[in-house]
Design a protein around this motif. Structure first.
Motif, PDB file in Angstrom:
ATOM      1  N   ASN A   1      35.226  40.837  37.731  1.00 32.17           N
ATOM      2  CA  ASN A   1      36.004  41.335  38.408  1.00 32.17           C
ATOM      3  C   ASN A   1      34.968  40.873  39.734  1.00 32.17           C
ATOM      4  O   ASN A   1      34.403  41.429  40.510  1.00 32.17           O
ATOM      5  CB  ASN A   1      35.510  42.796  38.432  1.00 32.17           C
ATOM      6  CG  ASN A   1      35.810  43.993  39.041  1.00 32.17           C
ATOM      7  OD1 ASN A   1      36.304  43.389  39.837  1.00 32.17           O
ATOM      8  ND2 ASN A   1      34.461  45.130  39.338  1.00 32.17           N
ATOM      9  N   ARG A  58      37.190  35.785  46.162  1.00 34.02           N
ATOM     10  CA  ARG A  58      38.280  35.932  45.709  1.00 34.02           C
ATOM     11  C   ARG A  58      39.255  34.803  46.145  1.00 34.02           C
ATOM     12  O   ARG A  58      40.073  34.574  45.562  1.00 34.02           O
ATOM     13  CB  ARG A  58      38.282  37.590  46.087  1.00 34.02           C
ATOM     14  CG  ARG A  58      39.904  38.251  45.737  1.00 34.02           C
ATOM     15  CD  ARG A  58      39.645  38.523  44.612  1.00 34.02           C
ATOM     16  NE  ARG A  58      41.183  38.172  44.584  1.00 34.02           N
ATOM     17  CZ  ARG A  58      41.397  38.748  43.230  1.00 34.02           C
ATOM     18  NH1 ARG A  58      41.444  39.019  42.115  1.00 34.02           N
ATOM     19  NH2 ARG A  58      43.061  38.970  42.360  1.00 34.02           N
ATOM     20  N   LYS A 103      45.354  29.681  42.510  1.00 31.48           N
ATOM     21  CA  LYS A 103      46.152  30.064  42.231  1.00 31.48           C
ATOM     22  C   LYS A 103      47.006  29.056  42.378  1.00 31.48           C
ATOM     23  O   LYS A 103      47.844  28.719  42.439  1.00 31.48           O
ATOM     24  CB  LYS A 103      46.782  31.435  42.589  1.00 31.48           C
ATOM     25  CG  LYS A 103      45.779  32.639  41.696  1.00 31.48           C
ATOM     26  CD  LYS A 103      46.083  33.604  42.383  1.00 31.48           C
ATOM     27  CE  LYS A 103      45.591  34.826  42.120  1.00 31.48           C
ATOM     28  NZ  LYS A 103      45.658  36.436  42.768  1.00 31.48           N
ATOM     29  N   ARG A 126      40.156  35.168  35.773  1.00 32.74           N
ATOM     30  CA  ARG A 126      40.644  36.268  35.560  1.00 32.74           C
ATOM     31  C   ARG A 126      39.276  37.250  34.613  1.00 32.74           C
ATOM     32  O   ARG A 126      40.514  38.818  34.880  1.00 32.74           O
ATOM     33  CB  ARG A 126      42.499  36.545  34.952  1.00 32.74           C
ATOM     34  CG  ARG A 126      43.068  35.617  35.889  1.00 32.74           C
ATOM     35  CD  ARG A 126      44.667  35.450  35.253  1.00 32.74           C
ATOM     36  NE  ARG A 126      45.050  36.778  35.046  1.00 32.74           N
ATOM     37  CZ  ARG A 126      46.230  37.628  35.457  1.00 32.74           C
ATOM     38  NH1 ARG A 126      46.633  36.782  36.983  1.00 32.74           N
ATOM     39  NH2 ARG A 126      46.814  38.539  35.461  1.00 32.74           N
ATOM     40  N   HIS A 178      42.356  29.432  34.818  1.00 32.32           N
ATOM     41  CA  HIS A 178      43.065  29.971  35.493  1.00 32.32           C
ATOM     42  C   HIS A 178      42.851  31.633  34.819  1.00 32.32           C
ATOM     43  O   HIS A 178      42.300  32.798  35.650  1.00 32.32           O
ATOM     44  CB  HIS A 178      43.886  29.897  35.985  1.00 32.32           C
ATOM     45  CG  HIS A 178      44.831  31.684  37.162  1.00 32.32           C
ATOM     46  ND1 HIS A 178      45.149  31.875  36.446  1.00 32.32           N
ATOM     47  CD2 HIS A 178      44.428  31.649  38.257  1.00 32.32           C
ATOM     48  CE1 HIS A 178      45.883  33.272  36.998  1.00 32.32           C
ATOM     49  NE2 HIS A 178      45.306  32.951  38.019  1.00 32.32           N
ATOM     50  N   ALA A 179      42.970  31.107  33.341  1.00 34.39           N
ATOM     51  CA  ALA A 179      42.230  32.343  32.917  1.00 34.39           C
ATOM     52  C   ALA A 179      41.077  33.148  32.483  1.00 34.39           C
ATOM     53  O   ALA A 179      40.531  34.045  32.253  1.00 34.39           O
ATOM     54  CB  ALA A 179      43.201  32.578  31.377  1.00 34.39           C
ATOM     55  N   GLN A 237      51.726  33.153  35.039  1.00 34.12           N
ATOM     56  CA  GLN A 237      50.612  33.148  35.843  1.00 34.12           C
ATOM     57  C   GLN A 237      50.847  34.094  37.146  1.00 34.12           C
ATOM     58  O   GLN A 237      51.967  33.579  37.829  1.00 34.12           O
ATOM     59  CB  GLN A 237      49.780  32.200  36.236  1.00 34.12           C
ATOM     60  CG  GLN A 237      49.350  31.570  34.703  1.00 34.12           C
ATOM     61  CD  GLN A 237      48.424  31.718  34.404  1.00 34.12           C
ATOM     62  OE1 GLN A 237      47.505  33.304  34.669  1.00 34.12           O
ATOM     63  NE2 GLN A 237      47.758  32.080  33.055  1.00 34.12           N
ATOM     64  N   SER A 238      50.437  35.270  37.883  1.00 37.86           N
ATOM     65  CA  SER A 238      51.076  36.073  38.272  1.00 37.86           C
ATOM     66  C   SER A 238      49.528  35.088  40.021  1.00 37.86           C
ATOM     67  O   SER A 238      48.803  34.765  39.550  1.00 37.86           O
ATOM     68  CB  SER A 238      49.915  37.521  38.308  1.00 37.86           C
ATOM     69  OG  SER A 238      49.212  37.452  38.307  1.00 37.86           O
ATOM     70  N   ASP A 286      42.175  32.678  44.707  1.00 35.90           N
ATOM     71  CA  ASP A 286      43.603  32.989  45.340  1.00 35.90           C
ATOM     72  C   ASP A 286      43.584  31.339  45.364  1.00 35.90           C
ATOM     73  O   ASP A 286      45.057  30.722  45.328  1.00 35.90           O
ATOM     74  CB  ASP A 286      43.244  33.241  46.568  1.00 35.90           C
ATOM     75  CG  ASP A 286      43.640  34.862  45.965  1.00 35.90           C
ATOM     76  OD1 ASP A 286      43.457  35.522  44.852  1.00 35.90           O
ATOM     77  OD2 ASP A 286      43.292  35.855  46.869  1.00 35.90           O
TER      78      ASP A 286
END
Length: 242
Positions: free
Chosen positions: A194, A201, A208, A191, A187-188, A241-242, A205
């Protein structure tokens, strides 16, 4: 004499007919090529269904080596099918992305399955170059699109929460920690990108939520005192994490 022998110019009507006759030939050739590509893509889809049905056995706590032994026999078939695709595309140099959509979904599924197999065997991420190597792809002629690779890896992460739950049910209480560490790092890494592609994208999500579900299992196991002593979220590198 030269003027007398010159062919008369085509009429506007004849010119129009010639143009659309050329279009007809071009479209027929393109459709014939596309049908050949789609036929190979359907064979790839058939092989991936077989691979996935075999991999489902890991959710029933079957020994991983036993499961992978059955699956690995299919990798050579995938390699041969992608070799056939590359051969078809060589007939139309420079047209890779024109026909790319006809095998894109199947390729993403292949990346997902190969990635899951590799993770089961090593606990690590299957790299882009490793996928190309296993499928016999050559970047200069017929390579693996980066977005297809990334979306395939996102699909792979979807299997991990289910795997964690089933492993805990079978008594492997350390599995959530391992999977959580892997997904946190993955996940990192995502991130750092871009992500302008809407589909990519959206799939990111989804990763996550996979991470969140594994976290929930890990914390539940930890609260019940079933994890190894000294285990902590800091050890996993979780930063919220967000």
């Amino acid at each position: 004499m030269a003027d007398l022998e010159a062919k008369p110019p085509l009429s506007p009507s004849s010119t129009l007919e010639k143009q659309f006759e050329d279009f007809r030939h071009h479209l027929e050739e393109s459709e014939s090529l596309r049908e050949r590509i789609r036929a190979v893509a359907r064979e790839i889809e058939s092989v991936t269904r077989l691979i996935y049905s075999c991999l489902l056995l890991v959710h029933q706590s079957r020994p991983i080596p036993e499961v992978l032994e059955k699956v690995k026999a299919q990798i050579s078939k995938l390699k041969e099918l992608f070799h056939r695709l590359a051969g078809i595309l060589r007939e139309c140099p420079g047209q890779y992305y024109r026909y790319h959509g006809d095998w894109r979904s199947e390729t993403q599924t292949v990346v997902s399955l190969l990635g899951f197999m590799h993770w089961l065997e090593t606990g690590n991420l299957l790299m882009h170059t490793q996928v190309e190597e296993r499928l016999g792809l050559k970047t200069s002629e017929f390579g693996l699109d980066i977005e297809d690779y990334l979306i395939g890896i996102c699909f792979m992460s979807n299997e991990l929460p289910r795997y964690v739950v089933n492993q805990v049910t079978a008594g492997d209480y350390d599995c959530p920690r391992k999977v959580l560490k892997f997904l946190t790092d993955l996940h990192a890494a995502f991130r750092m990108l871009n992500l302008r592609n809407d589909l990519l994208r959206k799939k990111f999500d989804g990763m996550k939520y996979d991470l969140r579900r594994v976290e929930e299992v890990y914390y539940d196991v930890k609260i019940r005192g079933l994890t190894a002593n000294g285990d902590s979220t800091r050890d996993l590198g979780i930063q919220g994490q967000s």
